[in-house]
Structures are given as structure tokens and as C-alpha cells.
Enzyme design. Structure first.
Site, PDB file in Angstrom:
ATOM      1  N   GLU A  62      -6.138  -3.334   6.029  1.00 47.29           N
ATOM      2  CA  GLU A  62      -7.291  -4.049   6.577  1.00 47.29           C
ATOM      3  C   GLU A  62      -7.929  -3.278   7.729  1.00 47.29           C
ATOM      4  OE1 GLU A  62      -8.916  -8.458   7.733  1.00 47.29           O
ATOM      5  OE2 GLU A  62      -6.903  -8.252   6.906  1.00 47.29           O
ATOM      6  N   ARG A  91       6.666   0.396  -3.558  1.00 51.17           N
ATOM      7  CA  ARG A  91       7.800   1.255  -3.242  1.00 51.17           C
ATOM      8  C   ARG A  91       8.243   0.985  -1.810  1.00 51.17           C
ATOM      9  NH1 ARG A  91       9.202   5.880  -5.708  1.00 51.17           N
ATOM     10  NH2 ARG A  91       7.207   5.958  -6.782  1.00 51.17           N
ATOM     11  N   HIS A 106     -17.716  -0.962  -3.311  1.00 49.78           N
ATOM     12  CA  HIS A 106     -19.053  -1.562  -3.283  1.00 49.78           C
ATOM     13  C   HIS A 106     -19.516  -1.666  -1.834  1.00 49.78           C
ATOM     14  CE1 HIS A 106     -22.321  -4.425  -3.950  1.00 49.78           C
ATOM     15  NE2 HIS A 106     -21.785  -5.189  -3.020  1.00 49.78           N
ATOM     16  N   GLY A 108     -22.622  -3.319  -0.237  1.00 51.64           N
ATOM     17  CA  GLY A 108     -23.828  -4.119  -0.395  1.00 51.64           C
ATOM     18  C   GLY A 108     -24.394  -4.517   0.957  1.00 51.64           C
TER      19      GLY A 108
END
Length: 138
Positions: A62, A91, A106, A108
Site C-alpha cells: 500500500e 512464500r 490503470h 484514471g
């Protein structure tokens, strides 16, 4: 795409005084379509069984995606917030560093989607994550 005119020093300054600093996440490279970083596997990022905590992997994912998104917008007019994140942990890692690469899927006007792949020091895939970011007008 990602603003590559921002220095690594300036990007890493975003990691001061927050979870990024606590987990010792470091941004290592910035490109037009990706942002890369690393995180140590140590007492800060391990779970009780001595393995890399899945939540630490998600925090790395994040962090990379959110910073990358913030480098794709006009920060004087907009800001980014995480909307959804998921991760598949593939793993175990006990020590060393893990390395993440966030790549744009993407970009946008109102949402960004990032694919984040985290690997160990042997370049073996540890975690695959997908982050959706909302772009909000100030």
C-alpha cells in the site's frame, strides 16, 4: 504517469514520522510506470512464528502504490486515499529484505489501480497485491 522529476530523497521524506519509517520502508527507484522499494524482515516486520508478517507485506504494497499514485496527480488540487487492497502471500521469508515493485494497471481521473509484486533477496515471489486508490479533489 509517475512524475520522475521528484528525487528519491524527496520521496523518502514522505516516509518520515509514519508507519513507513517505523517499518523502515525505503523507496529505491522511480520510473514512469513503476515505483520500487524495500523493507527489512526483522523484529518490526515478523509475526510471532518468526516469519514476515502478512500485514507488513500489505503495508509495503500500500505504501508503494499510494506514493506512486500521489506522484501521478496535481498534489495542490488532489490527494489519494486507499480504497481497496488485497494480497496473496506465496512464500515465507525469515530474514533479509523484501523488495516491492508497484506497476500501474490503470491511471484514471478518479481511480488508480496498482499491481504490487514483492520478492525476496533471491528474486522469488513472496506476495502479489492489488491496490485501488481513490483520487479526491481538495
Amino acid at each position: 504517469m509517475i512524475d520522475t522529476n521528484v528525487s528519491l530523497k524527496a520521496i523518502n521524506a514522505l516516509c518520515k514520522g509514519n508507519m513507513c519509517e517505523h517499518l523502515a520502508i525505503e523507496i529505491t527507484d522511480v520510473a514512469q510506470k513503476s515505483l520500487m522499494g524495500r523493507m527489512p524482515v526483522d523484529a518490526r516486520t515478523r509475526q510471532p512464528m518468526g516469519l514476515l508478517h502478512g500485514g507488513a507485506s500489505v503495508a509495503l504494497a500500500e505504501t508503494l502504490g499510494s506514493i506512486a499514485s500521489s506522484l501521478c496527480i496535481d498534489q495542490e488540487k488532489q490527494f489519494c486515499v486507499g480504497l481497496e487492497v488485497n494480497a496473496n502471500h506465496l512464500r515465507a521469508v525469515k530474514e533479509g529484505f523484501v523488495y516491492g515493485k508497484a506497476e500501474a494497471v490503470h491511471i484514471g481521473k478518479k481511480t488508480h489501480v496498482w499491481d504490487i509484486r514483492i520478492s525476496n533477496e533471491q528474486q522469488q515471489l513472496v506476495c502479489i497485491s492489488r491496490l485501488t486508490v481513490a483520487v479526491i479533489d481538495k
